[in-house]
Design an enzyme around this catalytic site. Structure first.
Site, PDB file in Angstrom:
ATOM      1  N   ASN A  10     -42.397 -56.787  47.307  1.00 33.28           N
ATOM      2  CA  ASN A  10     -40.965 -56.197  46.920  1.00 33.28           C
ATOM      3  C   ASN A  10     -41.289 -55.386  45.571  1.00 33.28           C
ATOM      4  O   ASN A  10     -41.256 -55.905  44.519  1.00 33.28           O
ATOM      5  CB  ASN A  10     -40.082 -57.540  46.529  1.00 33.28           C
ATOM      6  CG  ASN A  10     -38.703 -57.016  46.150  1.00 33.28           C
ATOM      7  OD1 ASN A  10     -38.246 -56.003  46.176  1.00 33.28           O
ATOM      8  ND2 ASN A  10     -37.982 -57.929  45.753  1.00 33.28           N
ATOM      9  N   TRP A  11     -41.076 -54.100  45.899  1.00 33.13           N
ATOM     10  CA  TRP A  11     -41.140 -53.269  44.604  1.00 33.13           C
ATOM     11  C   TRP A  11     -39.966 -53.189  43.809  1.00 33.13           C
ATOM     12  O   TRP A  11     -40.079 -52.525  42.585  1.00 33.13           O
ATOM     13  CB  TRP A  11     -41.265 -51.752  45.233  1.00 33.13           C
ATOM     14  CG  TRP A  11     -42.717 -51.547  45.864  1.00 33.13           C
ATOM     15  CD1 TRP A  11     -43.556 -52.381  46.089  1.00 33.13           C
ATOM     16  CD2 TRP A  11     -43.218 -50.366  46.448  1.00 33.13           C
ATOM     17  NE1 TRP A  11     -44.791 -52.011  46.924  1.00 33.13           N
ATOM     18  CE2 TRP A  11     -44.359 -50.405  47.133  1.00 33.13           C
ATOM     19  CE3 TRP A  11     -42.682 -48.809  46.734  1.00 33.13           C
ATOM     20  CZ2 TRP A  11     -45.071 -49.683  47.899  1.00 33.13           C
ATOM     21  CZ3 TRP A  11     -43.346 -48.020  47.289  1.00 33.13           C
ATOM     22  CH2 TRP A  11     -44.639 -48.315  48.160  1.00 33.13           C
ATOM     23  N   LYS A  12     -38.892 -53.613  44.316  1.00 35.73           N
ATOM     24  CA  LYS A  12     -37.591 -53.827  43.307  1.00 35.73           C
ATOM     25  C   LYS A  12     -37.339 -52.292  43.110  1.00 35.73           C
ATOM     26  O   LYS A  12     -37.530 -51.319  43.926  1.00 35.73           O
ATOM     27  CB  LYS A  12     -37.714 -54.632  42.198  1.00 35.73           C
ATOM     28  CG  LYS A  12     -38.089 -56.185  42.719  1.00 35.73           C
ATOM     29  CD  LYS A  12     -38.040 -56.948  41.487  1.00 35.73           C
ATOM     30  CE  LYS A  12     -38.548 -58.482  42.195  1.00 35.73           C
ATOM     31  NZ  LYS A  12     -38.282 -59.580  41.256  1.00 35.73           N
ATOM     32  N   HIS A  94     -31.673 -62.065  47.994  1.00 34.94           N
ATOM     33  CA  HIS A  94     -32.743 -62.083  46.868  1.00 34.94           C
ATOM     34  C   HIS A  94     -32.028 -62.699  45.489  1.00 34.94           C
ATOM     35  O   HIS A  94     -31.014 -62.187  45.413  1.00 34.94           O
ATOM     36  CB  HIS A  94     -33.399 -60.752  46.425  1.00 34.94           C
ATOM     37  CG  HIS A  94     -34.648 -60.803  45.642  1.00 34.94           C
ATOM     38  ND1 HIS A  94     -34.453 -60.859  44.385  1.00 34.94           N
ATOM     39  CD2 HIS A  94     -35.826 -60.990  45.760  1.00 34.94           C
ATOM     40  CE1 HIS A  94     -35.381 -60.957  43.528  1.00 34.94           C
ATOM     41  NE2 HIS A  94     -36.341 -60.899  44.682  1.00 34.94           N
ATOM     42  N   GLU A  96     -31.896 -61.549  42.829  1.00 38.44           N
ATOM     43  CA  GLU A  96     -31.429 -60.539  41.824  1.00 38.44           C
ATOM     44  C   GLU A  96     -29.973 -60.338  42.205  1.00 38.44           C
ATOM     45  O   GLU A  96     -29.241 -59.939  41.591  1.00 38.44           O
ATOM     46  CB  GLU A  96     -32.302 -59.588  41.431  1.00 38.44           C
ATOM     47  CG  GLU A  96     -33.377 -60.029  40.769  1.00 38.44           C
ATOM     48  CD  GLU A  96     -34.736 -59.625  40.943  1.00 38.44           C
ATOM     49  OE1 GLU A  96     -35.035 -58.458  41.672  1.00 38.44           O
ATOM     50  OE2 GLU A  96     -35.783 -60.094  40.306  1.00 38.44           O
ATOM     51  N   GLU A 166     -38.082 -68.729  46.307  1.00 44.10           N
ATOM     52  CA  GLU A 166     -38.287 -67.941  45.231  1.00 44.10           C
ATOM     53  C   GLU A 166     -37.745 -68.583  43.993  1.00 44.10           C
ATOM     54  O   GLU A 166     -36.698 -68.494  43.730  1.00 44.10           O
ATOM     55  CB  GLU A 166     -37.876 -66.439  45.166  1.00 44.10           C
ATOM     56  CG  GLU A 166     -38.887 -65.788  46.169  1.00 44.10           C
ATOM     57  CD  GLU A 166     -38.578 -64.319  45.837  1.00 44.10           C
ATOM     58  OE1 GLU A 166     -39.906 -63.584  45.743  1.00 44.10           O
ATOM     59  OE2 GLU A 166     -37.634 -63.651  45.727  1.00 44.10           O
ATOM     60  N   GLY A 172     -40.914 -62.935  37.645  1.00 44.17           N
ATOM     61  CA  GLY A 172     -40.892 -62.040  36.756  1.00 44.17           C
ATOM     62  C   GLY A 172     -41.242 -62.740  35.296  1.00 44.17           C
ATOM     63  O   GLY A 172     -41.287 -61.993  34.308  1.00 44.17           O
ATOM     64  N   SER A 211     -43.934 -64.949  40.480  1.00 41.95           N
ATOM     65  CA  SER A 211     -45.213 -64.507  39.703  1.00 41.95           C
ATOM     66  C   SER A 211     -46.581 -65.063  40.411  1.00 41.95           C
ATOM     67  O   SER A 211     -47.469 -65.548  40.037  1.00 41.95           O
ATOM     68  CB  SER A 211     -45.017 -65.574  38.406  1.00 41.95           C
ATOM     69  OG  SER A 211     -44.147 -65.132  37.680  1.00 41.95           O
ATOM     70  N   GLY A 232     -43.500 -59.725  43.708  1.00 41.99           N
ATOM     71  CA  GLY A 232     -42.987 -58.781  42.811  1.00 41.99           C
ATOM     72  C   GLY A 232     -43.711 -57.755  42.290  1.00 41.99           C
ATOM     73  O   GLY A 232     -44.583 -56.716  42.475  1.00 41.99           O
ATOM     74  N   GLY A 233     -43.869 -58.033  40.883  1.00 42.92           N
ATOM     75  CA  GLY A 233     -44.684 -57.248  39.848  1.00 42.92           C
ATOM     76  C   GLY A 233     -46.352 -57.022  40.263  1.00 42.92           C
ATOM     77  O   GLY A 233     -46.386 -55.768  40.270  1.00 42.92           O
TER      78      GLY A 233
HETATM   79  P1  13P Z   1     -42.396 -61.535  40.582  1.00 41.42           P
HETATM   80  O1  13P Z   1     -43.655 -61.555  41.598  1.00 41.42           O
HETATM   81  O2  13P Z   1     -42.431 -60.230  39.732  1.00 41.42           O
HETATM   82  O3  13P Z   1     -42.308 -62.858  39.874  1.00 41.42           O
HETATM   83  O4  13P Z   1     -41.192 -61.261  41.540  1.00 41.42           O
HETATM   84  C1  13P Z   1     -41.105 -62.093  42.636  1.00 41.42           C
HETATM   85  C2  13P Z   1     -39.992 -61.526  43.526  1.00 41.42           C
HETATM   86  O5  13P Z   1     -38.457 -61.567  43.156  1.00 41.42           O
HETATM   87  C3  13P Z   1     -40.178 -61.227  44.551  1.00 41.42           C
HETATM   88  O6  13P Z   1     -39.224 -60.904  45.495  1.00 41.42           O
END
Ligand code: 13P
Length: 251
Positions: A10-12, A94, A96, A166, A172, A211, A232-233
């Site tokens: 997930n590149w956000k 998600h 967010e 999640e 993050g 993470s 994510g990251g």
């Molecule tokens: P991180 O891997 O950066 O913690 O993010 C997880 C995430 O929200 C994937 O959708």
């Protein structure tokens, strides 16, 4: 039917066009076949990434979908539009979206329904905040979020969907749920489904997100109810993401 590992990036709202191109090219060149690899990329880069993934095993995902079908909804993107762009998977709910943009359980369920209507596979994200975990409400929150979707679309729709657990406090932050904490919630989610339909529970793919890094992925993916990860990251770096993909083995 045996479940298959999935690793979804997930590149956000990160990167630029050249990064999207380079990252995708590196991933398609080395994605292992022990997992289904999905890239959930920003809307403007969908067709670029689609073209780079054509005739490879890597699948295209979007990060959001409108709960509406068509019409005067400025700024929204419908499931049919995503299909037109070659999207196969879409993140729904998600944290967010839930926590920053105020998406309710009911809205998330509606988005899930629109995704399946359009022939997309929803990746339904569930998870508790730190406050909810500390007050022992994890199971309550996760089952409420899941139930909202089951009530809207029926449990059958979850057989082909993907669920992602999640924990919000792990996203993050560098704080990962321990493999035991993650496995416990995954088993709980599967048990919730099993109360309604045992075979759907057995088939459901449940990913862990929060993470996940190259050095903790294998331990997390070893959990019997953990079918891969939503990253994510670490999905913004080809080497890290590929190392996470390689932490899967054949199920
Ligand atoms: P991180 O891997 O950066 O913690 O993010 C997880 C995430 O929200 C994937 O959708």
């Amino acid at each position: 039917m045996a479940r298959q590992y999935i690793v979804a990036g997930n590149w956000k709202m990160n990167g630029r066009l050249d990064m999207a191109q380079q990252l995708t090219a590196s991933i398609v060149a080395a994605a292992p076949d022990s997992a289904k690899v999905i890239l959930c990329v920003p809307y403007p880069y969908l067709t670029t990434v689609r073209d780079l993934c054509a005739k490879t095993s890597v699948a295209l995902g979007a990060q959001n979908i409108s709960e509406q079908k068509d019409g005067a909804f400025t700024g929204e993107v419908s499931g049919e539009m995503l299909r037109d762009c070659g999207v196969e998977y879409v993140l729904v709910g998600h944290s967010e979206r839930r926590n920053v943009y105020g998406e309710s359980d009911e809205l998330v369920a509606e988005k899930f329904a629109r995704a399946t209507d359009a022939g997309l596979t929803p990746i339904l994200c569930l998870g508790e905040t730190l406050e909810e975990r500390e007050s022992d409400k994890t199971d309550l929150v996760v089952s409420r979020q899941l139930q909202a979707v089951v009530s809207r679309v029926g449990v059958g729709a979850l057989a082909t969907a993907v669920i992602a657990y999640e924990p919000v406090w792990a996203i993050g932050t560098g704080l990962t749920a321990s493999p035991e904490q993650a496995q416990a919630v995954h088993a709980f989610i599967r048990a919730q489904l099993a109360q309604i339909d045992a075979s759907i529970a057995e088939q459901a793919t449940i990913l862990y997100g929060g993470s996940v890094k190259a050095d903790n992925a294998a331990a997390l993916f070893a959990g019997p109810d953990i079918d891969g990860g939503l990253i994510g990251g670490a999905s913004l770096d080809a080497d890290s993401f590929l190392a996470i993909c390689q932490a899967t083995t054949k199920k």
